[in-house]
Design an enzyme around this catalytic site. Structure first.
Site, PDB file in Angstrom:
ATOM      1  N   ASP A 167     -30.028 -23.917 -34.288  1.00  0.00           N
ATOM      2  CA  ASP A 167     -31.346 -23.827 -34.903  1.00  0.00           C
ATOM      3  C   ASP A 167     -31.846 -25.187 -35.384  1.00  0.00           C
ATOM      4  O   ASP A 167     -32.231 -25.333 -36.534  1.00  0.00           O
ATOM      5  CB  ASP A 167     -31.222 -22.846 -36.089  1.00  0.00           C
ATOM      6  CG  ASP A 167     -32.559 -22.547 -36.726  1.00  0.00           C
ATOM      7  OD1 ASP A 167     -33.584 -22.591 -36.018  1.00  0.00           O
ATOM      8  OD2 ASP A 167     -32.581 -22.270 -37.943  1.00  0.00           O
ATOM      9  N   GLU A 418     -20.334 -20.909 -37.652  1.00  0.00           N
ATOM     10  CA  GLU A 418     -20.709 -19.628 -37.051  1.00  0.00           C
ATOM     11  C   GLU A 418     -20.203 -19.436 -35.631  1.00  0.00           C
ATOM     12  O   GLU A 418     -20.975 -19.204 -34.694  1.00  0.00           O
ATOM     13  CB  GLU A 418     -22.230 -19.449 -37.125  1.00  0.00           C
ATOM     14  CG  GLU A 418     -22.743 -19.458 -38.570  1.00  0.00           C
ATOM     15  CD  GLU A 418     -24.195 -19.037 -38.712  1.00  0.00           C
ATOM     16  OE1 GLU A 418     -24.941 -19.121 -37.728  1.00  0.00           O
ATOM     17  OE2 GLU A 418     -24.576 -18.609 -39.818  1.00  0.00           O
ATOM     18  N   TYR A 472     -27.310 -14.190 -45.905  1.00  0.00           N
ATOM     19  CA  TYR A 472     -28.771 -14.012 -45.912  1.00  0.00           C
ATOM     20  C   TYR A 472     -29.159 -12.552 -46.153  1.00  0.00           C
ATOM     21  O   TYR A 472     -30.116 -12.064 -45.560  1.00  0.00           O
ATOM     22  CB  TYR A 472     -29.348 -14.497 -44.572  1.00  0.00           C
ATOM     23  CG  TYR A 472     -29.226 -15.995 -44.353  1.00  0.00           C
ATOM     24  CD1 TYR A 472     -30.175 -16.868 -44.861  1.00  0.00           C
ATOM     25  CD2 TYR A 472     -28.150 -16.533 -43.640  1.00  0.00           C
ATOM     26  CE1 TYR A 472     -30.075 -18.243 -44.664  1.00  0.00           C
ATOM     27  CE2 TYR A 472     -28.037 -17.907 -43.444  1.00  0.00           C
ATOM     28  CZ  TYR A 472     -29.010 -18.754 -43.961  1.00  0.00           C
ATOM     29  OH  TYR A 472     -28.905 -20.117 -43.769  1.00  0.00           O
ATOM     30  N   TYR A 476     -32.358 -11.816 -43.594  1.00  0.00           N
ATOM     31  CA  TYR A 476     -32.199 -11.336 -42.209  1.00  0.00           C
ATOM     32  C   TYR A 476     -31.827  -9.855 -42.183  1.00  0.00           C
ATOM     33  O   TYR A 476     -32.121  -9.162 -41.213  1.00  0.00           O
ATOM     34  CB  TYR A 476     -31.152 -12.167 -41.457  1.00  0.00           C
ATOM     35  CG  TYR A 476     -31.648 -13.552 -41.094  1.00  0.00           C
ATOM     36  CD1 TYR A 476     -32.862 -13.723 -40.440  1.00  0.00           C
ATOM     37  CD2 TYR A 476     -30.918 -14.688 -41.405  1.00  0.00           C
ATOM     38  CE1 TYR A 476     -33.337 -14.991 -40.110  1.00  0.00           C
ATOM     39  CE2 TYR A 476     -31.369 -15.958 -41.077  1.00  0.00           C
ATOM     40  CZ  TYR A 476     -32.590 -16.106 -40.431  1.00  0.00           C
ATOM     41  OH  TYR A 476     -33.052 -17.350 -40.105  1.00  0.00           O
ATOM     42  N   GLU A 508     -24.226 -21.437 -46.951  1.00  0.00           N
ATOM     43  CA  GLU A 508     -25.667 -21.296 -46.720  1.00  0.00           C
ATOM     44  C   GLU A 508     -26.182 -20.060 -47.445  1.00  0.00           C
ATOM     45  O   GLU A 508     -25.577 -18.994 -47.367  1.00  0.00           O
ATOM     46  CB  GLU A 508     -25.988 -21.125 -45.231  1.00  0.00           C
ATOM     47  CG  GLU A 508     -25.774 -22.367 -44.399  1.00  0.00           C
ATOM     48  CD  GLU A 508     -26.178 -22.186 -42.932  1.00  0.00           C
ATOM     49  OE1 GLU A 508     -27.025 -21.307 -42.634  1.00  0.00           O
ATOM     50  OE2 GLU A 508     -25.631 -22.919 -42.095  1.00  0.00           O
ATOM     51  N   TRP A 553     -29.283 -23.441 -48.336  1.00  0.00           N
ATOM     52  CA  TRP A 553     -29.799 -23.787 -47.009  1.00  0.00           C
ATOM     53  C   TRP A 553     -31.304 -23.823 -47.101  1.00  0.00           C
ATOM     54  O   TRP A 553     -31.906 -22.826 -47.402  1.00  0.00           O
ATOM     55  CB  TRP A 553     -29.349 -22.765 -45.952  1.00  0.00           C
ATOM     56  CG  TRP A 553     -29.687 -23.217 -44.558  1.00  0.00           C
ATOM     57  CD1 TRP A 553     -30.688 -22.752 -43.758  1.00  0.00           C
ATOM     58  CD2 TRP A 553     -29.000 -24.231 -43.806  1.00  0.00           C
ATOM     59  NE1 TRP A 553     -30.674 -23.410 -42.554  1.00  0.00           N
ATOM     60  CE2 TRP A 553     -29.653 -24.333 -42.559  1.00  0.00           C
ATOM     61  CE3 TRP A 553     -27.914 -25.079 -44.071  1.00  0.00           C
ATOM     62  CZ2 TRP A 553     -29.255 -25.242 -41.576  1.00  0.00           C
ATOM     63  CZ3 TRP A 553     -27.523 -25.967 -43.086  1.00  0.00           C
ATOM     64  CH2 TRP A 553     -28.190 -26.037 -41.862  1.00  0.00           C
ATOM     65  N   LYS A 572     -36.704 -23.379 -44.615  1.00  0.00           N
ATOM     66  CA  LYS A 572     -35.843 -22.981 -45.730  1.00  0.00           C
ATOM     67  C   LYS A 572     -35.584 -24.135 -46.695  1.00  0.00           C
ATOM     68  O   LYS A 572     -34.787 -24.015 -47.624  1.00  0.00           O
ATOM     69  CB  LYS A 572     -34.526 -22.411 -45.207  1.00  0.00           C
ATOM     70  CG  LYS A 572     -34.723 -21.086 -44.476  1.00  0.00           C
ATOM     71  CD  LYS A 572     -33.449 -20.323 -44.268  1.00  0.00           C
ATOM     72  CE  LYS A 572     -33.690 -19.073 -43.451  1.00  0.00           C
ATOM     73  NZ  LYS A 572     -34.074 -19.326 -42.053  1.00  0.00           N
TER      74      LYS A 572
HETATM   75  C1  BDP Z   1     -27.573 -20.010 -39.996  1.00  0.00           C
HETATM   76  C2  BDP Z   1     -27.283 -21.303 -39.251  1.00  0.00           C
HETATM   77  C3  BDP Z   1     -28.322 -22.393 -39.497  1.00  0.00           C
HETATM   78  C4  BDP Z   1     -29.707 -21.813 -39.424  1.00  0.00           C
HETATM   79  C5  BDP Z   1     -29.841 -20.740 -40.480  1.00  0.00           C
HETATM   80  C6  BDP Z   1     -31.251 -20.121 -40.517  1.00  0.00           C
HETATM   81  O1  BDP Z   1     -26.000 -21.787 -39.583  1.00  0.00           O
HETATM   82  O2  BDP Z   1     -28.157 -23.426 -38.574  1.00  0.00           O
HETATM   83  O3  BDP Z   1     -30.701 -22.783 -39.554  1.00  0.00           O
HETATM   84  O4  BDP Z   1     -28.925 -19.727 -40.192  1.00  0.00           O
HETATM   85  O5  BDP Z   1     -31.447 -19.117 -39.849  1.00  0.00           O
HETATM   86  O6  BDP Z   1     -27.180 -18.949 -39.249  1.00  0.00           O
HETATM   87  O7  BDP Z   1     -32.106 -20.681 -41.169  1.00  0.00           O
END
Ligand code: BDP
Length: 599
Positions: A167, A418, A472, A476, A508, A553, A572
């Site tokens: 990403d 990941e 998250y 998410y 994160e 993050w 973010k």
């Molecule tokens: C995580 C990843 C990171 C992404 C983040 C996101 O490690 O690289 O930028 O999610 O979705 O899964 O912002």
């Protein structure tokens, strides 16, 4: 490979500046002798920088393939008495280097330095030409993995596109400084420093590797304080130095000593290298992360090397602004997500007192693209993760450790972000990497887990010292529902703790936030929601004694590929891409700097 510096025996010249640049749309550059100074239609391009965002052309921004860079320089006559090297801090992702038209090196991997002995390829008293063919294609035999697809355009031309797993924008170019420098023929090749304490004495174990050393040479080692006073000295390739009442390195007092290593022959100096060292210890004990024997809670960010216009090109201005903002927020640490950063960043982290989690470029070793939601499909078992990829991972991990093992700021190795760690085939893969790390160095090892990984099925975490979790819930999963998110987070963390009894670093947690978007009551993407999300998560962390730190993050908004889930990049950031604060920055400052606790 030591960072090039000027010393009593070494000379360095920087080759940064404006180079000539041309895209090789047809992939014919080498056949057409571009390496012989025959670029047909070059434009000026800054080094270091990514090439993508410099011009106004979409074709350049989105280019996939070979891009050529060229510069020229003279070498002083005196330099030919020594060995002359050219060193690239990083070229993303594959570099083919030509000196005066001759191909002398191909380097794969875009985030680590490489150097070449060019002595015999250089001209005395004549201009020298340095040409680099930079390829930005991704494949599943290197890191980060990805692939290239070809599409036919309406005008019949073939356009290559990168299908990436990660990403962040696939920036490319000569991303870090290029140096030409000398080393004597008998030279200090590598240094290893380990520090510890015994009562109120500091112990500095120094090992130096000197090339072609014979019986007639001696190695002298000395530690000086910031005033240049020698506080300890010794002799030999391996020496143990003692410092009485040392100043310990920590974020509060990032005190650095100078370590001088000298090679002498009959009293004459042959080589000399000096590096800054900090005395500190790091360990994991009883579920806690300890710095200098004391419990230490990591507060900070997952970062990116990413900036307006320069992309991933190293830039001291941005780095220092970032460090100032992190200090202001009360952060004491950051993770080099998702690849090794420029060494200059680590030098500054040593000096300004940030703990660094040093990560390899192993991001995206899973079936998903971005964001990584949905069903995970096998990649290890499905043969996508090949022997070549494993060897590459091993190589970049080893090179990372050799590059960074003397930095007091570096406190942990992160071996991947990941990966698909619920597959049994992932276990031998990671076990062998972790074993290699342990043979080379004694810092804790961490692997960063995707929130779709179920702790009960993770085959890698038991081999690590710290568990990294990217979480998250409420973003998410159950988007916008923070109450549910909080419950899910609590449950998820408890499962990890129950399974492994290891300290957990939240590597994160965060949400996309459009700077200037305000909503009452908070909704997703508003500044208020970002603050609420962070507060909710932090309330949970404060109740979990095994959580040894929190990295938001991300530090700043950063560019990604174009996608329906990204608004001009990933938002973010706690700071915008131009490094201005969102409301969350003030919240973090209150919590981290002023110790305000919310219940
Ligand atoms: C995580 C990843 C990171 C992404 C983040 C996101 O490690 O690289 O930028 O999610 O979705 O899964 O912002």
């Amino acid at each position: 490979m030591l960072y090039p510096i000027e010393t009593q025996s070494r000379r360095v010249k920087n080759l940064n500046g404006i180079w000539s640049f041309q895209l090789d749309q047809a992939g014919r550059g080498e056949k057409d002798n571009w390496q012989d100074g025959q670029l047909t239609d070059p434009i000026p391009m800054p080094v270091p920088s990514s090439f993508n965002d410099i011009t106004t052309q979409e074709d350049i921004r989105d280019f996939v393939g070979d891009a050529w860079y060229e510069t020229s320089f003279y070498v002083h006559d005196e330099w030919f008495e020594e060995n002359i090297f050219i060193r690239f801090g990083a070229v993303s992702h594959t570099a083919t280097v030509y000196v005066n038209g001759k191909k002398i090196k191909v380097n794969r991997g875009g985030f680590l330095p490489f150097e070449i002995d060019v002595t015999k390829h250089l001209h005395k008293n004549q201009m020298n030409r340095l040409t680099v063919k930079v390829n930005n294609e991704l494949s599943w035999d290197m890191l980060p993995p990805g692939k290239v697809v070809e599409e036919k355009r309406l005008d019949g031309r073939i356009k290559k596109r990168v299908k990436q797993q990660h990403d962040f924008f696939n920036y490319a170019g000569i991303h870090r400084s290029v140096f030409i420098y000398t080393k004597p023929s008998i030279n200090i090749e590598q240094i290893r420093v380990n520090t510890s304490f015994l009562d109120d004495r500091g112990i500095v174990d120094v090992k130096s590797w000197v090339t072609h050393v014979g019986d007639s040479q001696t190695i002298e080692v000395a530690v000086q304080d910031h005033k240049g006073k020698t506080v300890s000295s010794g002799k030999g390739g391996e020496s143990k130095l003692f410092i009485d009442h040392p100043r310990k390195w920590s974020p509060k007092d990032p005190y650095l000593y100078n370590l001088h290593i000298t090679v002498l022959e009959g009293g004459k100096l042959i080589d000399h290298y000096v590096m800054k060292i900090g005395l500190r210890t790091v360990e994991i004990s009883n579920g806690h992360f300890l710095l200098n024997g004391e419990n230490f809670y990591l507060k900070g960010f997952g970062k990116h090397e990413d900036a307006l216009i320069r992309g991933k090109g190293y830039d001291a201005v941005t780095t220092l602004r970032d460090f100032q903002l992190m200090k202001w927020s009360g952060a004491n640490s950051f993770r080099t997500a998702h690849y090794p950063y420029a060494e200059e960043v680590l030098h500054l982290a040593d000096e300004m007192g940030f703990l660094v989690i040093d990560e390899t470029s192993a991001v995206g070793l899973l079936s998903q693209g971005v964001p990584a939601t949905g069903e995970l499909q096998p990649v290890f078992q499905a043969g996508k993760v090949s022997r070549e990829l494993f060897e590459h991972h091993k190589k970049v991990l080893k090179e990372l450790i050799y590059r960074d093992w003397n930095h007091p700021s570096v406190v942990m190795w992160s071996i991947s972000n990941e990966a698909s760690t619920m597959e049994k085939e992932a276990e031998p893969y990671f076990k062998s990497l972790i074993q290699m790390v342990r043979e080379l160095d004694n810092r804790p090892v961490m692997n960063v887990n995707l929130m779709l990984i179920e702790p009960e099925r993770c085959v890698v975490s038991k081999h690590c010292d710290v568990i990294g979790l990217n979480v998250y819930h409420g973003w998410y999963s159950t988007p916008g529902e923070l109450e549910q998110g909080e419950r899910d987070l609590r449950h998820y963390l408890n499962r990890w703790e129950k399974e492994f009894k290891l300290p957990i670093l939240i590597t994160e947690f965060g949400v996309d936030t459009i700077a200037g978007l305000h909503k009452l009551p908070p909704v997703m993407f508003s500044e208020e929601f970002q603050v609420e999300f962070l507060k909710t998560y932090q309330r949970v962390f404060d109740q979990m004694s095994y959580v040894c730190g929190e990295h938001v993050w991300n530090f700043a908004d950063f560019m990604t590929k174009q996608d329906t889930v990204r608004v001009d990049g990933n938002k973010k950031g706690v700071f915008t891409r131009s490094r201005e604060p969102k409301s969350a920055a003030f919240h973090l400052r209150q919590r981290w700097q002023e110790g305000v606790i919310y219940d």
